[in-house]
Design a protein around this motif. Structure first.
Motif, PDB file in Angstrom:
ATOM      1  N   ALA A 217      -1.137  -8.550  -9.736  1.00 13.58           N
ATOM      2  CA  ALA A 217      -0.347  -7.342 -10.016  1.00 13.58           C
ATOM      3  C   ALA A 217      -1.132  -6.381 -10.914  1.00 13.58           C
ATOM      4  O   ALA A 217      -1.119  -5.168 -10.705  1.00 13.58           O
ATOM      5  CB  ALA A 217       0.976  -7.724 -10.669  1.00 13.58           C
ATOM      6  N   LYS A 218      -1.850  -6.936 -11.893  1.00 14.88           N
ATOM      7  CA  LYS A 218      -2.632  -6.081 -12.802  1.00 14.88           C
ATOM      8  C   LYS A 218      -3.713  -5.315 -12.041  1.00 14.88           C
ATOM      9  O   LYS A 218      -3.923  -4.125 -12.262  1.00 14.88           O
ATOM     10  CB  LYS A 218      -3.297  -6.927 -13.899  1.00 14.88           C
TER      11      LYS A 218
ATOM     12  N   ILE B 162      -3.142   1.329  -6.040  1.00  9.88           N
ATOM     13  CA  ILE B 162      -2.249   0.995  -4.918  1.00  9.88           C
ATOM     14  C   ILE B 162      -0.819   1.261  -5.373  1.00  9.88           C
ATOM     15  O   ILE B 162      -0.444   0.875  -6.488  1.00  9.88           O
ATOM     16  CB  ILE B 162      -2.435  -0.499  -4.524  1.00  9.88           C
ATOM     17  N   ASP B 163      -0.017   1.943  -4.528  1.00  8.42           N
ATOM     18  CA  ASP B 163       1.329   2.269  -5.023  1.00  8.42           C
ATOM     19  C   ASP B 163       2.476   1.669  -4.213  1.00  8.42           C
ATOM     20  O   ASP B 163       3.642   1.899  -4.523  1.00  8.42           O
ATOM     21  CB  ASP B 163       1.499   3.778  -5.228  1.00  8.42           C
TER      22      ASP B 163
ATOM     23  N   LYS C 141       6.591  -8.705 -11.243  1.00  2.00           N
ATOM     24  CA  LYS C 141       7.599  -7.669 -10.928  1.00  2.00           C
ATOM     25  C   LYS C 141       7.868  -6.767 -12.131  1.00  2.00           C
ATOM     26  O   LYS C 141       8.070  -5.563 -11.979  1.00  2.00           O
ATOM     27  CB  LYS C 141       8.890  -8.319 -10.421  1.00  2.00           C
ATOM     28  N   ARG C 142       7.830  -7.343 -13.313  1.00  6.24           N
ATOM     29  CA  ARG C 142       8.046  -6.535 -14.521  1.00  6.24           C
ATOM     30  C   ARG C 142       6.964  -5.460 -14.654  1.00  6.24           C
ATOM     31  O   ARG C 142       7.255  -4.290 -14.934  1.00  6.24           O
ATOM     32  CB  ARG C 142       8.044  -7.465 -15.740  1.00  6.24           C
ATOM     33  N   MET C 143       5.693  -5.869 -14.431  1.00  2.36           N
ATOM     34  CA  MET C 143       4.595  -4.897 -14.527  1.00  2.36           C
ATOM     35  C   MET C 143       4.645  -3.883 -13.391  1.00  2.36           C
ATOM     36  O   MET C 143       4.452  -2.676 -13.619  1.00  2.36           O
ATOM     37  CB  MET C 143       3.240  -5.628 -14.520  1.00  2.36           C
TER      38      MET C 143
ATOM     39  N   GLY D  80       5.644   1.650 -11.624  1.00  2.00           N
ATOM     40  CA  GLY D  80       6.113   2.462 -10.496  1.00  2.00           C
ATOM     41  C   GLY D  80       5.502   2.074  -9.161  1.00  2.00           C
ATOM     42  O   GLY D  80       5.490   2.882  -8.230  1.00  2.00           O
ATOM     43  N   VAL D  81       4.988   0.865  -9.071  1.00  2.00           N
ATOM     44  CA  VAL D  81       4.491   0.365  -7.774  1.00  2.00           C
ATOM     45  C   VAL D  81       5.697  -0.216  -7.029  1.00  2.00           C
ATOM     46  O   VAL D  81       6.367  -1.111  -7.538  1.00  2.00           O
ATOM     47  CB  VAL D  81       3.406  -0.724  -7.957  1.00  2.00           C
ATOM     48  N   THR D  82       5.995   0.319  -5.858  1.00  2.78           N
ATOM     49  CA  THR D  82       7.170  -0.153  -5.120  1.00  2.78           C
ATOM     50  C   THR D  82       6.789  -1.333  -4.235  1.00  2.78           C
ATOM     51  O   THR D  82       5.618  -1.510  -3.877  1.00  2.78           O
ATOM     52  CB  THR D  82       7.786   0.972  -4.263  1.00  2.78           C
TER      53      THR D  82
END
Ligand SMILES: Nc1nc(=O)n([C@H]2C[C@H](O)[C@@H](COP(=O)(O)O)O2)cc1CO
Ligand SMILES: [Zn+2]
Length: 159
Positions: free
Chosen positions: A105-106, A113-114, A133-135, A140-142
């Protein structure tokens, strides 16, 4: 016109799933495909050991002494897709067969990547996925889940 052609989502998830089939992990095979706004593939990957780290010499175990498991050594599919990519990933989307872990995720966030399109979320209840999911939410990554896709790779070759 044919009515049964693949949607873009099915096409790129199909490529992620095909990539997963290259993985030597006996437990979980993961594939990833990064696509830009023009629907061009800009990165692809699957989970495996780093270059030079032989599948014969490194362990694929899940349990036991940490150093004798795969976990310290394996490169995740998303990491390989980012590292193998050809350029700026800003505004790109990631197709991946399993929801990204907190480490990936990081890298996903920092690469620009969004959007993430995933299939399985089998580790949804783990701390890793919760942190991920928190990060992603904060950045704002969906992300959205795709149901199962029935992609048959058999082609009928007509004369
Ligand atoms: N999103 C992911 N991408 C990945 O490439 N992986 C890889 C790391 C391991 O090789 C395998 C998971 O092994 P296991 O814990 O299910 O036996 O999948 C794992 C995840 C899960 O977050
Ligand atoms: Zn990961």
């Amino acid at each position: 016109m044919r009515e049964t052609y693949l949607s873009w989502d099915e096409y790129f998830m199909g490529i992620a799933l095909l990539s997963a089939m290259r993985s030597k992990d006996p437990q979980t095979q993961v594939g990833a495909c990064i696509v830009n706004k023009k629907n061009r593939i800009v990165g692809i990957g699957y989970n495996g050991f780093p270059r030079g780290c032989s599948d014969q010499e490194f362990p694929w175990e899940r349990e036991g002494d940490f150093l004798k498991t795969k976990y310290p050594y394996v490169v995740h599919a998303e990491q390989n897709a980012i590292l193998n990519s050809t350029g700026n990933l800003s505004g790109c989307r990631l197709y991946v067969s399993l929801f990204p872990c907190h480490e990936c995720a990081k890298y996903i966030i920092q690469s620009g990547i969004d959007e993430i399109i995933f299939m399985s979320d089998k580790y949804a209840n783990t701390d890793s996925t919760l942190a991920s999911k928190r990060m992603l939410d904060a950045a704002g990554v969906t992300y959205r889940q795709m149901g199962t896709i029935a992609v048959s790779i058999q082609l009928e070759l007509k004369e």
